[in-house]
Motif scaffolding. Structure first.
Motif, PDB file in Angstrom:
ATOM      1  N   GLY A  21       0.891  -1.260  -0.065  1.00  8.48           N
ATOM      2  CA  GLY A  21      -0.076  -0.002   0.089  1.00  8.48           C
ATOM      3  C   GLY A  21       0.858   1.244   0.025  1.00  8.48           C
ATOM      4  O   GLY A  21       0.621   2.317  -0.827  1.00  8.48           O
ATOM      5  N   GLU A  22       1.867   1.347   0.707  1.00 11.68           N
ATOM      6  CA  GLU A  22       2.582   2.482   0.792  1.00 11.68           C
ATOM      7  C   GLU A  22       3.604   2.580  -0.547  1.00 11.68           C
ATOM      8  O   GLU A  22       3.758   3.627  -0.965  1.00 11.68           O
ATOM      9  CB  GLU A  22       3.930   2.271   2.030  1.00 11.68           C
ATOM     10  CG  GLU A  22       3.484   2.283   3.446  1.00 11.68           C
ATOM     11  CD  GLU A  22       4.433   2.195   4.291  1.00 11.68           C
ATOM     12  OE1 GLU A  22       5.434   1.668   4.187  1.00 11.68           O
ATOM     13  OE2 GLU A  22       3.883   2.147   5.712  1.00 11.68           O
ATOM     14  N   GLN A  23       3.848   1.428  -1.425  1.00 11.61           N
ATOM     15  CA  GLN A  23       4.393   1.558  -2.390  1.00 11.61           C
ATOM     16  C   GLN A  23       3.760   2.170  -3.507  1.00 11.61           C
ATOM     17  O   GLN A  23       3.956   3.043  -4.517  1.00 11.61           O
ATOM     18  CB  GLN A  23       4.867  -0.107  -3.108  1.00 11.61           C
ATOM     19  CG  GLN A  23       5.718   0.197  -4.361  1.00 11.61           C
ATOM     20  CD  GLN A  23       5.987  -1.355  -4.598  1.00 11.61           C
ATOM     21  OE1 GLN A  23       5.274  -2.208  -4.312  1.00 11.61           O
ATOM     22  NE2 GLN A  23       6.788  -1.412  -5.872  1.00 11.61           N
ATOM     23  N   ILE A  24       2.144   1.808  -3.344  1.00  9.22           N
ATOM     24  CA  ILE A  24       1.332   2.364  -4.426  1.00  9.22           C
ATOM     25  C   ILE A  24       1.059   3.763  -3.911  1.00  9.22           C
ATOM     26  O   ILE A  24       1.029   4.655  -4.969  1.00  9.22           O
ATOM     27  CB  ILE A  24      -0.160   1.658  -4.003  1.00  9.22           C
ATOM     28  CG1 ILE A  24      -0.062  -0.072  -4.600  1.00  9.22           C
ATOM     29  CG2 ILE A  24      -1.255   2.492  -4.680  1.00  9.22           C
ATOM     30  CD1 ILE A  24      -1.266  -0.652  -4.169  1.00  9.22           C
ATOM     31  N   VAL A  25       1.097   4.244  -2.869  1.00  4.32           N
ATOM     32  CA  VAL A  25       0.886   5.676  -2.566  1.00  4.32           C
ATOM     33  C   VAL A  25       2.342   6.586  -2.856  1.00  4.32           C
ATOM     34  O   VAL A  25       2.045   7.556  -3.512  1.00  4.32           O
ATOM     35  CB  VAL A  25       0.814   6.059  -0.929  1.00  4.32           C
ATOM     36  CG1 VAL A  25       0.898   7.180  -0.451  1.00  4.32           C
ATOM     37  CG2 VAL A  25      -0.501   5.424  -0.514  1.00  4.32           C
ATOM     38  N   ASP A  26       3.432   6.067  -2.950  1.00  4.96           N
ATOM     39  CA  ASP A  26       4.588   6.586  -3.347  1.00  4.96           C
ATOM     40  C   ASP A  26       4.533   6.959  -4.751  1.00  4.96           C
ATOM     41  O   ASP A  26       4.923   7.917  -5.325  1.00  4.96           O
ATOM     42  CB  ASP A  26       5.736   5.727  -2.988  1.00  4.96           C
ATOM     43  CG  ASP A  26       6.009   5.890  -1.504  1.00  4.96           C
ATOM     44  OD1 ASP A  26       5.477   6.766  -0.616  1.00  4.96           O
ATOM     45  OD2 ASP A  26       7.022   5.157  -0.968  1.00  4.96           O
ATOM     46  N   ALA A  27       4.110   5.581  -5.558  1.00  5.75           N
ATOM     47  CA  ALA A  27       4.002   5.636  -7.083  1.00  5.75           C
ATOM     48  C   ALA A  27       2.886   6.656  -7.547  1.00  5.75           C
ATOM     49  O   ALA A  27       3.155   7.302  -8.386  1.00  5.75           O
ATOM     50  CB  ALA A  27       3.789   4.494  -7.740  1.00  5.75           C
ATOM     51  N   ALA A  28       1.747   6.599  -6.805  1.00  9.13           N
ATOM     52  CA  ALA A  28       0.791   7.808  -6.862  1.00  9.13           C
ATOM     53  C   ALA A  28       1.168   9.089  -7.019  1.00  9.13           C
ATOM     54  O   ALA A  28       1.024  10.096  -7.648  1.00  9.13           O
ATOM     55  CB  ALA A  28      -0.419   7.552  -6.078  1.00  9.13           C
ATOM     56  N   ILE A  29       2.037   9.218  -5.827  1.00  6.23           N
ATOM     57  CA  ILE A  29       2.659  10.826  -5.648  1.00  6.23           C
ATOM     58  C   ILE A  29       3.411  11.161  -6.766  1.00  6.23           C
ATOM     59  O   ILE A  29       3.460  12.527  -7.265  1.00  6.23           O
ATOM     60  CB  ILE A  29       3.492  10.666  -4.376  1.00  6.23           C
ATOM     61  CG1 ILE A  29       2.467  10.776  -2.976  1.00  6.23           C
ATOM     62  CG2 ILE A  29       4.391  12.133  -4.310  1.00  6.23           C
ATOM     63  CD1 ILE A  29       3.159  10.601  -1.746  1.00  6.23           C
ATOM     64  N   GLU A  30       4.321  10.168  -7.231  1.00  8.93           N
ATOM     65  CA  GLU A  30       5.202  10.240  -8.452  1.00  8.93           C
ATOM     66  C   GLU A  30       4.457  10.676  -9.794  1.00  8.93           C
ATOM     67  O   GLU A  30       4.753  11.652 -10.473  1.00  8.93           O
ATOM     68  CB  GLU A  30       6.122   9.317  -8.758  1.00  8.93           C
ATOM     69  CG  GLU A  30       7.343   9.379  -9.678  1.00  8.93           C
ATOM     70  CD  GLU A  30       8.205  10.364  -8.933  1.00  8.93           C
ATOM     71  OE1 GLU A  30       8.866  11.263  -9.713  1.00  8.93           O
ATOM     72  OE2 GLU A  30       8.622  10.297  -7.797  1.00  8.93           O
ATOM     73  N   LEU A  31       3.365  10.014 -10.043  1.00  9.68           N
ATOM     74  CA  LEU A  31       2.591  10.366 -11.062  1.00  9.68           C
ATOM     75  C   LEU A  31       1.787  11.492 -10.910  1.00  9.68           C
ATOM     76  O   LEU A  31       1.797  12.529 -11.879  1.00  9.68           O
ATOM     77  CB  LEU A  31       1.486   8.993 -11.355  1.00  9.68           C
ATOM     78  CG  LEU A  31       1.873   7.721 -11.791  1.00  9.68           C
ATOM     79  CD1 LEU A  31       0.973   6.733 -11.369  1.00  9.68           C
ATOM     80  CD2 LEU A  31       2.570   8.097 -13.174  1.00  9.68           C
TER      81      LEU A  31
END
Length: 200
Positions: free
Chosen positions: A8-18
């Protein structure tokens, strides 16, 4: 919202990058799944929808703001030292992860939904309330000028810091944010100090 799993944290970090690259239009399940390296259906094991991911970003941001103030409050001592440490940590965090700064100061990303907009505003309120509490404390009244209301002093600090980070982002990170942040704080600290009077 419950604590995030590592995925979930990985998804959030990727979302922030996008979001930092292309804003809301870039945050699609296809782009997010590709960035994380999972299938699109796998995303829904962690988040109900895109709004759920955006809310998770804001919850994480609010936690970081609260944690910074609580961490230095536990150490006690100088009020101005505590505020300086908080802002040094913010500048350092953004310098280490520029994408996070694009989301932290991009209210237009969250303005589309009233619930998200309210949460975004709450993050700024948390920072403002903590600074005001420090300035209005007994120690704060000894260290800082009292001829200007604590709320106005807090907004001066927050506004100038926000401007610095925004200039850094819009300039494509073309200066040392930590160094410039330290210089800004040195000036703010001078401005916050009690006026010594004409005969001092």
């Amino acid at each position: 919202m419950k604590a995030l799993s590592p995925r979930g944290e990985q998804i959030v970090d990727a979302a922030i990058e996008l979001l930092s690259i292309g804003g809301i239009p870039a945050l699609t399940t296809k782009n997010l799944a590709n960035a994380v390296g999972v299938t699109e259906p796998a995303l829904y094991r962690h988040f109900k929808n895109k709004m759920d991911i955006l809310e998770a970003i804001l919850i994480q941001q609010e936690w970081m703001v609260r944690h910074r103030f609580e961490r230095y409050a536990e150490q006690g001592g100088s009020v101005l030292d505590q505020i300086e440490e908080v802002y040094a940590g913010i500048f350092r965090g953004f310098a280490d992860n520029p994408a996070r700064s694009a989301v932290a100061f991009a209210e237009e990303i969250f303005r589309q939904d009233s619930h998200l907009a309210e949460h975004f505003n709450r993050i700024m309120e948390v920072a403002e309330e903590n600074i005001i509490a420090l300035l209005a404390s007994e120690q704060g009244r000894k260290e800082c000028r009292t001829d200007i209301p604590p709320k106005d002093l807090a907004r001066m600090m927050m506004g100038s810091s926000r401007l610095l980070v925004t200039r850094w982002r819009l300039g494509n990170y073309n200066f040392d944010l930590e160094e410039q942040g330290a210089r800004l704080w040195k000036s703010l600290r001078t401005a916050l100090a009690p006026y010594p009077g004409p005969n001092a």
